[in-house]
Design an enzyme around this catalytic site. Structure first.
Site, PDB file in Angstrom:
ATOM      1  N   GLU A   5     131.176 130.987  22.046  1.00  0.00           N
ATOM      2  CA  GLU A   5     131.739 131.160  23.206  1.00  0.00           C
ATOM      3  C   GLU A   5     132.818 131.341  23.293  1.00  0.00           C
ATOM      4  O   GLU A   5     133.858 130.442  22.420  1.00  0.00           O
ATOM      5  CB  GLU A   5     131.371 129.921  24.459  1.00  0.00           C
ATOM      6  CG  GLU A   5     129.852 129.512  24.578  1.00  0.00           C
ATOM      7  CD  GLU A   5     129.484 128.383  25.427  1.00  0.00           C
ATOM      8  OE1 GLU A   5     130.512 127.433  25.562  1.00  0.00           O
ATOM      9  OE2 GLU A   5     128.301 127.933  26.241  1.00  0.00           O
ATOM     10  N   SER A  57     127.334 125.952  34.526  1.00  0.00           N
ATOM     11  CA  SER A  57     126.483 126.262  36.138  1.00  0.00           C
ATOM     12  C   SER A  57     126.869 124.354  36.248  1.00  0.00           C
ATOM     13  O   SER A  57     126.061 124.737  37.185  1.00  0.00           O
ATOM     14  CB  SER A  57     124.940 125.842  34.865  1.00  0.00           C
ATOM     15  OG  SER A  57     125.069 125.384  34.196  1.00  0.00           O
ATOM     16  N   ARG A  77     122.004 123.940  25.415  1.00  0.00           N
ATOM     17  CA  ARG A  77     122.722 124.484  24.342  1.00  0.00           C
ATOM     18  C   ARG A  77     123.187 125.812  23.472  1.00  0.00           C
ATOM     19  O   ARG A  77     121.928 126.179  23.554  1.00  0.00           O
ATOM     20  CB  ARG A  77     122.896 123.307  23.391  1.00  0.00           C
ATOM     21  CG  ARG A  77     124.196 122.364  23.286  1.00  0.00           C
ATOM     22  CD  ARG A  77     125.375 122.204  23.802  1.00  0.00           C
ATOM     23  NE  ARG A  77     126.541 121.475  24.095  1.00  0.00           N
ATOM     24  CZ  ARG A  77     126.954 121.199  24.814  1.00  0.00           C
ATOM     25  NH1 ARG A  77     126.286 121.321  26.209  1.00  0.00           N
ATOM     26  NH2 ARG A  77     127.917 119.888  25.147  1.00  0.00           N
ATOM     27  N   ASP A 110     123.588 130.340  30.701  1.00  0.00           N
ATOM     28  CA  ASP A 110     125.471 129.958  31.113  1.00  0.00           C
ATOM     29  C   ASP A 110     126.164 129.450  29.054  1.00  0.00           C
ATOM     30  O   ASP A 110     127.057 128.786  29.656  1.00  0.00           O
ATOM     31  CB  ASP A 110     124.545 128.807  32.123  1.00  0.00           C
ATOM     32  CG  ASP A 110     126.001 128.108  32.404  1.00  0.00           C
ATOM     33  OD1 ASP A 110     126.624 128.626  32.508  1.00  0.00           O
ATOM     34  OD2 ASP A 110     126.040 126.525  32.104  1.00  0.00           O
ATOM     35  N   VAL A 125     120.289 126.555  29.947  1.00  0.00           N
ATOM     36  CA  VAL A 125     121.707 125.896  30.624  1.00  0.00           C
ATOM     37  C   VAL A 125     121.791 124.348  29.572  1.00  0.00           C
ATOM     38  O   VAL A 125     122.453 123.621  30.284  1.00  0.00           O
ATOM     39  CB  VAL A 125     120.812 125.093  32.067  1.00  0.00           C
ATOM     40  CG1 VAL A 125     121.180 126.588  33.127  1.00  0.00           C
ATOM     41  CG2 VAL A 125     120.210 124.461  32.738  1.00  0.00           C
ATOM     42  N   HIS A 184     128.981 129.490  31.079  1.00  0.00           N
ATOM     43  CA  HIS A 184     129.841 127.987  30.612  1.00  0.00           C
ATOM     44  C   HIS A 184     129.204 127.273  31.466  1.00  0.00           C
ATOM     45  O   HIS A 184     130.596 126.316  32.033  1.00  0.00           O
ATOM     46  CB  HIS A 184     129.961 127.626  29.063  1.00  0.00           C
ATOM     47  CG  HIS A 184     129.390 126.471  28.915  1.00  0.00           C
ATOM     48  ND1 HIS A 184     129.327 125.657  27.877  1.00  0.00           N
ATOM     49  CD2 HIS A 184     128.874 124.851  29.130  1.00  0.00           C
ATOM     50  CE1 HIS A 184     128.936 124.315  27.700  1.00  0.00           C
ATOM     51  NE2 HIS A 184     129.472 124.355  28.599  1.00  0.00           N
TER      52      HIS A 184
END
Length: 330
Positions: A268, A289, A239, A263, A237, A287
């Site tokens: 991305e 959380s 990077r 996450d 959670v 992404h």
């Protein structure tokens, strides 16, 4: 006070984010005391000319380095995230511009997410959902989380919130950070991240929440995954760049680790052809959380509070040490 002249505030936002800002009472209050320039990435350089403050509301944008040449009067940059890596480039680091972040907004929400994925693994909730879709009644035994060992890599406020929540659920928690120590109020023992591999074999769950710095980039590589228990689960959670993605995929394929909840990713959105999408012991979220209902308003309100502090000469909240890459603990 900074003087009677209205300061100029540049706000970097995506096209789909402008409404969050212009409809915010907190931003409307700022607009009465400052000249506000809302802009996307393409117009950032123009917005930065003669601007005193930059609010990076689009915290995933990588536009700031390319537009930095136009920041001829900038004194303060605030980013709407806890991580500051999108704006931590050499010219920014070496400048006199003060950097602040949104530390504290996401702590409890991310901690709840981590507890949720730990429970999902232990209680095989994803397996139950698969069986439900197949209308299959298949009794199984599941694991307890009480007494399980967890290593949280990253001892800032988010890591501490995770530690407190998992400890309250009966788990045994330790941390890994820059400096080894004992007697920490949240972690008990904190190991040095530089010696991470020698400590990993002791833990059932490993949670990555460290800030992205030169020292932490690629911290979780083939050697780290090989050091973990084959029954261990990995949760990221922090990077995506904390992890060497190819090494993680191979560790999951080979059974070097038992599963992963992810996450964040080095690319991305996660590409559609990534093997992670279809791996049986992998939980993926986009992404999100920390993103609770109302989180955008909270981010804007934090910035508005800091803007008032800046206008009145009061010390700013969440000042980042630009050499470390995060807000030092008190």
């Amino acid at each position: 006070m900074i003087g009677k002249e209205k300061p100029v505030l540049a706000v970097l936002c995506g096209d789909d984010q402008a409404g969050d800002l212009t409809g915010s009472p907190a931003m409307q209050g700022i607009e009465s005391t400052a000249l506000v320039r809302y802009t996307g990435a393409a117009g950032l350089a123009d917005a930065l000319r003669d601007a005193d403050v930059l609010f990076v509301y689009d915290f995933l944008s990588r536009a700031v380095p390319d537009a930095w040449h136009a920041a001829n009067r900038l004194r303060w940059l605030h980013i709407a995230s806890a991580g500051v890596d999108p704006v931590m480039f050499p010219a920014m680091r070496d400048s006199d511009v003060v950097l602040t972040n949104s530390r504290g907004v996401f702590d409890d929400s991310i901690a709840e997410y981590v507890l949720g994925v730990v429970l999902s693994f232990a209680k095989d909730l994803h397996g139950s959902l698969d069986l439900q879709r197949e209308r299959r009644w298949q009794h199984r035994e599941t694991e307890r989380i009480a007494g399980r060992e967890v290593l949280i890599v990253g001892t800032g406020p988010i890591g501490r919130a995770i530690a407190r929540m998992l400890r309250a659920a009966g788990m045994r928690v330790a941390g890994a950070g820059r400096r080894a120590r004992t007697g920490d109020p949240d972690f008990g023992t904190v190991h040095a991240s530089a010696a991470l591999a020698e400590h990993l074999p002791a833990y059932d769950y490993v949670v990555a929440v460290a800030p992205l710095t030169e020292q932490t980039k690629g911290l979780f590589d083939a050697a780290a995954f090989a050091a973990m228990k084959p029954s261990a689960r990995f949760v990221n959670v922090g990077r995506g760049e904390l992890v060497v993605t190819g090494d993680l995929i191979e560790a999951l394929r080979s059974g070097a680790i038992a599963g992963a909840a992810l996450d964040v990713f080095d690319t991305e959105p996660l590409p559609a052809d990534s093997p992670l999408w279809t791996m049986p012991r992998v939980l993926i979220s986009p992404h999100m959380s920390g993103d609770f209902l109302g989180w955008r308003d909270t981010l804007i309100e934090l910035f508005a509070d800091n803007f008032h502090r800046w206008r009145t000469g009061t010390p700013l909240r969440n000042v980042v040490d630009k050499q470390l890459g995060y807000v030092p603990s008190e």
